[in-house]
Motif scaffolding. Structure first.
Motif, PDB file in Angstrom:
ATOM      1  N   MET A   1       0.853  -1.199   0.000  1.00 29.01           N
ATOM      2  CA  MET A   1       0.000   0.000   0.000  1.00 29.01           C
ATOM      3  C   MET A   1       0.886   1.245   0.000  1.00 29.01           C
ATOM      4  N   SER A   2       0.564   2.190  -0.864  1.00 32.81           N
ATOM      5  CA  SER A   2       1.274   3.466  -0.924  1.00 32.81           C
ATOM      6  C   SER A   2       0.325   4.588  -0.516  1.00 32.81           C
ATOM      7  N   VAL A   3       0.883   5.737  -0.181  1.00 31.14           N
ATOM      8  CA  VAL A   3       0.044   6.906   0.119  1.00 31.14           C
ATOM      9  C   VAL A   3      -0.796   7.248  -1.104  1.00 31.14           C
ATOM     10  N   GLN A   4      -0.190   7.187  -2.285  1.00 31.82           N
ATOM     11  CA  GLN A   4      -0.922   7.552  -3.503  1.00 31.82           C
ATOM     12  C   GLN A   4      -2.143   6.663  -3.717  1.00 31.82           C
ATOM     13  N   SER A   5      -1.975   5.357  -3.567  1.00 26.78           N
ATOM     14  CA  SER A   5      -3.113   4.458  -3.772  1.00 26.78           C
ATOM     15  C   SER A   5      -4.153   4.640  -2.676  1.00 26.78           C
ATOM     16  N   ALA A   6      -3.694   4.914  -1.444  1.00 31.20           N
ATOM     17  CA  ALA A   6      -4.644   5.164  -0.354  1.00 31.20           C
ATOM     18  C   ALA A   6      -5.433   6.441  -0.601  1.00 31.20           C
ATOM     19  N   LEU A   7      -4.775   7.463  -1.137  1.00 33.25           N
ATOM     20  CA  LEU A   7      -5.477   8.705  -1.460  1.00 33.25           C
ATOM     21  C   LEU A   7      -6.499   8.483  -2.566  1.00 33.25           C
ATOM     22  N   ARG A   8      -6.131   7.678  -3.554  1.00 32.38           N
ATOM     23  CA  ARG A   8      -7.074   7.372  -4.633  1.00 32.38           C
ATOM     24  C   ARG A   8      -8.291   6.631  -4.091  1.00 32.38           C
ATOM     25  N   ASP A   9      -8.041   5.660  -3.218  1.00 34.92           N
ATOM     26  CA  ASP A   9      -9.154   4.919  -2.620  1.00 34.92           C
ATOM     27  C   ASP A   9     -10.057   5.863  -1.828  1.00 34.92           C
ATOM     28  N   GLN A  10      -9.434   6.730  -1.042  1.00 37.87           N
ATOM     29  CA  GLN A  10     -10.197   7.668  -0.228  1.00 37.87           C
ATOM     30  C   GLN A  10     -11.017   8.605  -1.090  1.00 37.87           C
ATOM     31  N   TYR A  11     -10.406   9.135  -2.144  1.00 34.46           N
ATOM     32  CA  TYR A  11     -11.113  10.035  -3.048  1.00 34.46           C
ATOM     33  C   TYR A  11     -12.319   9.322  -3.663  1.00 34.46           C
ATOM     34  N   GLY A  12     -12.124   8.054  -4.063  1.00 33.00           N
ATOM     35  CA  GLY A  12     -13.219   7.313  -4.670  1.00 33.00           C
ATOM     36  C   GLY A  12     -14.387   7.116  -3.723  1.00 33.00           C
ATOM     37  N   VAL A  13     -14.101   6.791  -2.475  1.00 32.07           N
ATOM     38  CA  VAL A  13     -15.168   6.576  -1.503  1.00 32.07           C
ATOM     39  C   VAL A  13     -15.885   7.876  -1.180  1.00 32.07           C
ATOM     40  N   VAL A  14     -15.109   8.942  -0.971  1.00 33.87           N
ATOM     41  CA  VAL A  14     -15.714  10.241  -0.640  1.00 33.87           C
ATOM     42  C   VAL A  14     -16.563  10.755  -1.800  1.00 33.87           C
ATOM     43  N   LEU A  15     -16.074  10.573  -3.022  1.00 27.99           N
ATOM     44  CA  LEU A  15     -16.853  10.995  -4.184  1.00 27.99           C
ATOM     45  C   LEU A  15     -18.135  10.179  -4.300  1.00 27.99           C
TER      46      LEU A  15
END
Length: 211
Positions: A1-15
């Motif tokens: 897990m990277s910060v970048q992939s975690a941010l993408r996951d977070q953005y997807g859920v929040v959106l």
């Protein structure tokens, strides 16, 4: 897990919470319902708390507060329809790179610690190295300034400027992480844990109705 992939996951859920608000109550939808001012207030508060965590020397608290900052910034971006890709393009531009992830840019920033320094970014000099030379308090001051500029851009509704000012905040956070020896791996773990709760993120308390 990277910060970048975690941010993408977070953005997807929040959106997704924005596009599909039906269902149980969530803290994310609570923020959307309260509007931009509440979202920006939380961005500012969490950034301040991250700064305080640095000064207190509590590494675990700092990781938690960084997770809070990045979550609320993500809500702001989704609320304003600013994409994570736009922010990353601006962050790459700030670091004079192209197509690099947050984790890769963290390494770029770390490698610039010992370069020649200049506050004004003269040829052959490094503003990043200047920040490291000036020390923790200077870095924290710049985080506060970057957050303020991001909030102003958001209030003005300038999406392009929101992307660039958010990138400025992420850049200074990365500098602070290097300064405090906080690894991207540690932050990625914290974000991954948080993403498992996003949408129910921060249990929705009755007190939230009045704060």
């Amino acid at each position: 897990m990277s910060v970048q992939s975690a941010l993408r996951d977070q953005y997807g859920v929040v959106l997704d919470r924005k596009q599909n608000p039906a269902g149980g109550k969530s803290y994310t939808n609570y923020l959307y319902n309260r509007g931009l001012d509440q979202i920006l207030k939380k961005c500012g508060e969490e950034t301040f708390e991250a700064v305080i965590a640095v000064k207190s020397g509590d590494r675990e608290e700092l990781l938690g507060e960084l997770g809070d900052v990045l979550y609320h910034v993500t809500v702001m971006l989704c609320f304003l329809d600013v994409t994570l890709n736009q922010v990353m393009e601006e962050l790459n531009r700030l670091c004079q790179e192209t197509g690099q992830s947050f984790d890769q840019l963290y390494n770029v920033i770390a490698a610039r610690r010992g370069l020649p320094v200049s506050e004004n970014g003269g040829e052959g000099s490094s503003y990043t190295a200047y920040l490291f030379q000036k020390g923790t308090d200077k870095i924290l001051k710049k985080i506060g300034e970057a957050c303020s500029l991001m909030l102003i851009a958001a209030k003005n509704g300038d999406k392009s400027l929101v992307a660039s000012e958010t990138a400025g905040l992420l850049y200074h956070i990365a500098v602070m992480m290097v300064d405090q020896k906080v690894t991207t791996e540690a932050l990625a773990v914290k974000l991954d844990q948080r993403n498992g709760k996003t949408g129910n993120l921060k249990t929705f308390h009755q007190s939230d109705h009045t704060t």
